[in-house]
Scaffold this active site. Structure first.
Site, PDB file in Angstrom:
ATOM      1  N   ASN A 144     -28.443 -30.533 -20.703  1.00  0.00           N
ATOM      2  CA  ASN A 144     -27.154 -31.031 -20.209  1.00  0.00           C
ATOM      3  C   ASN A 144     -26.996 -32.533 -20.442  1.00  0.00           C
ATOM      4  O   ASN A 144     -25.986 -33.106 -20.053  1.00  0.00           O
ATOM      5  CB  ASN A 144     -26.951 -30.702 -18.722  1.00  0.00           C
ATOM      6  N   SER A 199     -13.475 -32.040 -15.267  1.00  0.00           N
ATOM      7  CA  SER A 199     -14.793 -32.600 -14.951  1.00  0.00           C
ATOM      8  C   SER A 199     -14.704 -33.744 -13.926  1.00  0.00           C
ATOM      9  O   SER A 199     -13.767 -34.545 -13.950  1.00  0.00           O
ATOM     10  CB  SER A 199     -15.440 -33.141 -16.226  1.00  0.00           C
ATOM     11  N   THR A 217     -21.848 -29.489 -21.260  1.00  0.00           N
ATOM     12  CA  THR A 217     -21.576 -28.405 -20.311  1.00  0.00           C
ATOM     13  C   THR A 217     -21.192 -27.133 -21.060  1.00  0.00           C
ATOM     14  O   THR A 217     -21.231 -27.082 -22.296  1.00  0.00           O
ATOM     15  CB  THR A 217     -20.543 -28.856 -19.255  1.00  0.00           C
ATOM     16  N   SER A 272     -17.285 -35.870 -13.738  1.00  0.00           N
ATOM     17  CA  SER A 272     -18.241 -36.878 -14.220  1.00  0.00           C
ATOM     18  C   SER A 272     -17.593 -38.201 -14.642  1.00  0.00           C
ATOM     19  O   SER A 272     -18.170 -39.261 -14.350  1.00  0.00           O
ATOM     20  CB  SER A 272     -19.070 -36.306 -15.379  1.00  0.00           C
ATOM     21  N   ASP A 316     -29.953 -30.963 -14.487  1.00  0.00           N
ATOM     22  CA  ASP A 316     -29.419 -30.097 -13.416  1.00  0.00           C
ATOM     23  C   ASP A 316     -30.513 -29.761 -12.406  1.00  0.00           C
ATOM     24  O   ASP A 316     -30.307 -29.838 -11.191  1.00  0.00           O
ATOM     25  CB  ASP A 316     -28.873 -28.784 -13.991  1.00  0.00           C
ATOM     26  N   GLY A 355     -29.899 -15.685  -7.208  1.00  0.00           N
ATOM     27  CA  GLY A 355     -29.251 -15.822  -8.510  1.00  0.00           C
ATOM     28  C   GLY A 355     -30.296 -16.038  -9.592  1.00  0.00           C
ATOM     29  O   GLY A 355     -31.394 -16.562  -9.322  1.00  0.00           O
ATOM     30  N   ALA A 356     -29.954 -15.604 -10.811  1.00  0.00           N
ATOM     31  CA  ALA A 356     -30.900 -15.743 -11.929  1.00  0.00           C
ATOM     32  C   ALA A 356     -30.165 -16.170 -13.197  1.00  0.00           C
ATOM     33  O   ALA A 356     -30.561 -15.823 -14.305  1.00  0.00           O
ATOM     34  CB  ALA A 356     -31.645 -14.432 -12.149  1.00  0.00           C
ATOM     35  N   GLY A 357     -29.095 -16.938 -13.035  1.00  0.00           N
ATOM     36  CA  GLY A 357     -28.320 -17.429 -14.179  1.00  0.00           C
ATOM     37  C   GLY A 357     -28.805 -18.815 -14.614  1.00  0.00           C
ATOM     38  O   GLY A 357     -29.958 -19.194 -14.368  1.00  0.00           O
ATOM     39  N   LYS A 417     -24.626 -25.666 -23.715  1.00  0.00           N
ATOM     40  CA  LYS A 417     -25.927 -26.134 -23.212  1.00  0.00           C
ATOM     41  C   LYS A 417     -27.134 -25.554 -23.961  1.00  0.00           C
ATOM     42  O   LYS A 417     -28.164 -26.206 -24.062  1.00  0.00           O
ATOM     43  CB  LYS A 417     -26.066 -25.768 -21.722  1.00  0.00           C
TER      44      LYS A 417
HETATM   45  N1  LIG Z   1     -23.780 -28.478  -7.813  1.00  0.00           N
HETATM   46  C1  LIG Z   1     -23.955 -28.537  -9.121  1.00  0.00           C
HETATM   47  O1  LIG Z   1     -24.156 -29.601  -9.714  1.00  0.00           O
HETATM   48  C2  LIG Z   1     -23.963 -27.265  -9.933  1.00  0.00           C
HETATM   49  C3  LIG Z   1     -24.489 -27.240 -11.227  1.00  0.00           C
HETATM   50  C4  LIG Z   1     -24.504 -26.035 -11.939  1.00  0.00           C
HETATM   51  C5  LIG Z   1     -23.964 -24.888 -11.360  1.00  0.00           C
HETATM   52  N2  LIG Z   1     -23.455 -24.960 -10.102  1.00  0.00           N
HETATM   53  C6  LIG Z   1     -22.896 -23.761  -9.468  1.00  0.00           C
HETATM   54  O2  LIG Z   1     -23.869 -22.725  -9.488  1.00  0.00           O
HETATM   55  C7  LIG Z   1     -23.215 -21.474  -9.591  1.00  0.00           C
HETATM   56  C8  LIG Z   1     -23.887 -20.630 -10.663  1.00  0.00           C
HETATM   57  O3  LIG Z   1     -23.758 -21.222 -11.924  1.00  0.00           O
HETATM   58  P1  LIG Z   1     -24.531 -20.602 -13.180  1.00  0.00           P
HETATM   59  O4  LIG Z   1     -24.189 -21.469 -14.332  1.00  0.00           O
HETATM   60  O5  LIG Z   1     -25.938 -20.336 -12.852  1.00  0.00           O
HETATM   61  O6  LIG Z   1     -23.759 -19.175 -13.355  1.00  0.00           O
HETATM   62  P2  LIG Z   1     -24.312 -17.887 -14.097  1.00  0.00           P
HETATM   63  O7  LIG Z   1     -25.251 -18.243 -15.192  1.00  0.00           O
HETATM   64  O8  LIG Z   1     -23.103 -17.094 -14.416  1.00  0.00           O
HETATM   65  O9  LIG Z   1     -25.167 -17.097 -12.974  1.00  0.00           O
HETATM   66  C9  LIG Z   1     -24.547 -16.584 -11.821  1.00  0.00           C
HETATM   67  C10 LIG Z   1     -25.571 -15.846 -10.956  1.00  0.00           C
HETATM   68  O10 LIG Z   1     -24.931 -15.475  -9.747  1.00  0.00           O
HETATM   69  C11 LIG Z   1     -25.048 -14.060  -9.570  1.00  0.00           C
HETATM   70  N3  LIG Z   1     -23.805 -13.530  -8.995  1.00  0.00           N
HETATM   71  C12 LIG Z   1     -22.557 -13.670  -9.491  1.00  0.00           C
HETATM   72  N4  LIG Z   1     -21.658 -13.042  -8.679  1.00  0.00           N
HETATM   73  C13 LIG Z   1     -22.383 -12.491  -7.675  1.00  0.00           C
HETATM   74  C14 LIG Z   1     -22.043 -11.701  -6.543  1.00  0.00           C
HETATM   75  N5  LIG Z   1     -20.761 -11.382  -6.282  1.00  0.00           N
HETATM   76  N6  LIG Z   1     -23.047 -11.295  -5.714  1.00  0.00           N
HETATM   77  C15 LIG Z   1     -24.328 -11.620  -5.965  1.00  0.00           C
HETATM   78  N7  LIG Z   1     -24.715 -12.370  -7.043  1.00  0.00           N
HETATM   79  C16 LIG Z   1     -23.754 -12.791  -7.875  1.00  0.00           C
HETATM   80  C17 LIG Z   1     -25.279 -13.482 -10.945  1.00  0.00           C
HETATM   81  O11 LIG Z   1     -25.972 -12.239 -10.753  1.00  0.00           O
HETATM   82  P3  LIG Z   1     -26.027 -11.101 -11.899  1.00  0.00           P
HETATM   83  O12 LIG Z   1     -27.070 -11.549 -12.878  1.00  0.00           O
HETATM   84  O13 LIG Z   1     -26.434  -9.876 -11.151  1.00  0.00           O
HETATM   85  O14 LIG Z   1     -24.662 -11.022 -12.486  1.00  0.00           O
HETATM   86  C18 LIG Z   1     -26.134 -14.574 -11.594  1.00  0.00           C
HETATM   87  O15 LIG Z   1     -27.472 -14.448 -11.220  1.00  0.00           O
HETATM   88  C19 LIG Z   1     -21.749 -21.762  -9.843  1.00  0.00           C
HETATM   89  O16 LIG Z   1     -21.045 -21.600  -8.643  1.00  0.00           O
HETATM   90  C20 LIG Z   1     -21.722 -23.205 -10.249  1.00  0.00           C
HETATM   91  O17 LIG Z   1     -20.527 -23.848  -9.863  1.00  0.00           O
HETATM   92  C21 LIG Z   1     -23.452 -26.111  -9.379  1.00  0.00           C
END
Ligand SMILES: NC(=O)c1ccc[n+]([C@@H]2O[C@H](COP(=O)([O-])OP(=O)(O)OC[C@H]3O[C@@H](n4cnc5c(N)ncnc54)[C@H](OP(=O)(O)O)[C@@H]3O)[C@@H](O)[C@H]2O)c1
Length: 283
Positions: free
Chosen positions: A92, A20, A67, A22, A105, A128-130, A71
């Site tokens: 978070n 981390s 984290t 943080s 976030d 993205g939809a995660g 969460k």
């Molecule tokens: N800067 C910051 O403070 C911060 C904070 C949180 C997260 N993040 C970053 O945000 C990113 C996502 O995090 P998350 O927690 O949302 O992850 P997550 O819940 O696993 O969601 C990932 C998303 O990306 C899509 N995806 C994954 N691989 C892909 C590919 N090869 N092509 C197209 N789409 C793809 C997935 O699509 P599907 O549904 O189709 O699988 C899903 O919608 C990470 O890189 C993380 O490091 C940054």
């Protein structure tokens, strides 16, 4: 840092937590303001989450960041939930004063984007939809975006998230589509938010979700990925003459929001950013 008998403890719970960024960011902020706080990371196994929250309450811990993987699960152990955190369904940040959960976030991403442009009345495309997309999309709606278009590889997930954001009544127009259609959505967009992990270390040469020729000069391009600092998508944005917003800023502002919730003091942004850049080895 001068830890005393009276030092207030805040920290991070997750599994794992050892990488981390943080702790150095928050401890630099406490030092700069001369606050009697220390931030530590606790690796909490999912089976131990309830006892960790109860133990923290007994130990008079002041606040936690939360984290992966806790969460969502942590919500059932809290007394109160901030309204938007409730809509997002993930927390978070915990304030132990009232055992209340927040999600910083999404607001972190908004503040990062708003260094460059206001979100209000803008058309935003979210890739993205995660978890990150969900947190950011609800905050885009709260901050008055004119429309949000959620694009995902798995279109069902994009449709479900769009439905949830739409049902919040925070915004009138929420659409969804396949990420393969991104080019057609970017011509009318003011802001692109990429929440996919594409381009994240060690996959730094991934094909980005969009290339420069699909972007226009007035587009603001935010990539949530912060390692590397300049991702493949940010490189394309710069090539297109669009305005880049770096993922490190989201990390910074989500931390600053948590800091303010716990201490009631204005976060020293410059100090926190410097500590984060040193830890991430970014100039
Ligand atoms: N800067 C910051 O403070 C911060 C904070 C949180 C997260 N993040 C970053 O945000 C990113 C996502 O995090 P998350 O927690 O949302 O992850 P997550 O819940 O696993 O969601 C990932 C998303 O990306 C899509 N995806 C994954 N691989 C892909 C590919 N090869 N092509 C197209 N789409 C793809 C997935 O699509 P599907 O549904 O189709 O699988 C899903 O919608 C990470 O890189 C993380 O490091 C940054």
């Amino acid at each position: 840092m001068n830890i005393k008998g009276s030092t207030n403890i805040v920290g991070l719970i997750g599994h794992p937590v050892e990488h981390s960024f943080s702790p150095p960011m928050h401890n630099a902020a406490f030092d700069a303001l001369g606050l009697n706080y220390a931030y530590v990371a606790f690796d909490v196994n999912p089976n131990d989450l309830q006892s960790a929250i109860e133990g923290a309450t007994s130990l008079n811990i002041k606040g936690f960041n939360v984290t992966i993987p806790h969460k969502i699960e942590v919500i059932r152990h809290l007394d109160e939930l901030d309204d938007v955190a409730g809509l997002i369904g993930a927390v978070n940040t915990i304030d132990f004063k009232n055992l209340k959960g927040y999600n910083t976030d999404g607001i972190g991403a908004i503040k990062a984007i708003e260094e460059v442009t206001q979100v209000k009345d803008k058309n935003v495309v979210v890739a993205g939809a995660g978890g990150a997309s969900r947190a950011i999309s609800f905050y885009l709606a709260k901050f008055g975006a004119a429309s949000i278009t959620i694009l995902n590889r798995n279109v069902k997930k994009a449709q479900m998230l769009a439905g949830d954001v739409s049902a919040s009544d925070l915004i009138d127009e929420v659409k969804s589509d396949s990420i393969s259609q991104i080019t057609s959505h970017l011509s009318d967009a003011d802001i692109l938010v990429d929440t996919t992990p594409l381009g994240m270390d060690p996959h730094i040469d991934d094909e980005p979700i969009a290339k420069a020729d699909a972007m226009h000069e007035d587009l603001v391009v935010f990539d949530a990925v912060y390692n590397p600092n300049e991702t493949v998508l940010i490189k394309e944005a710069i090539k297109a003459g669009a305005k880049p917003v770096y993922g490190i800023k989201m990390l910074l502002y989500q931390g600053a929001e948590s800091f303010e919730i716990w201490t009631g003091k204005k976060a020293p942004i410059d100090v926190m950013e410097k500590a984060l850049r040193e830890t991430l080895n970014i100039e």
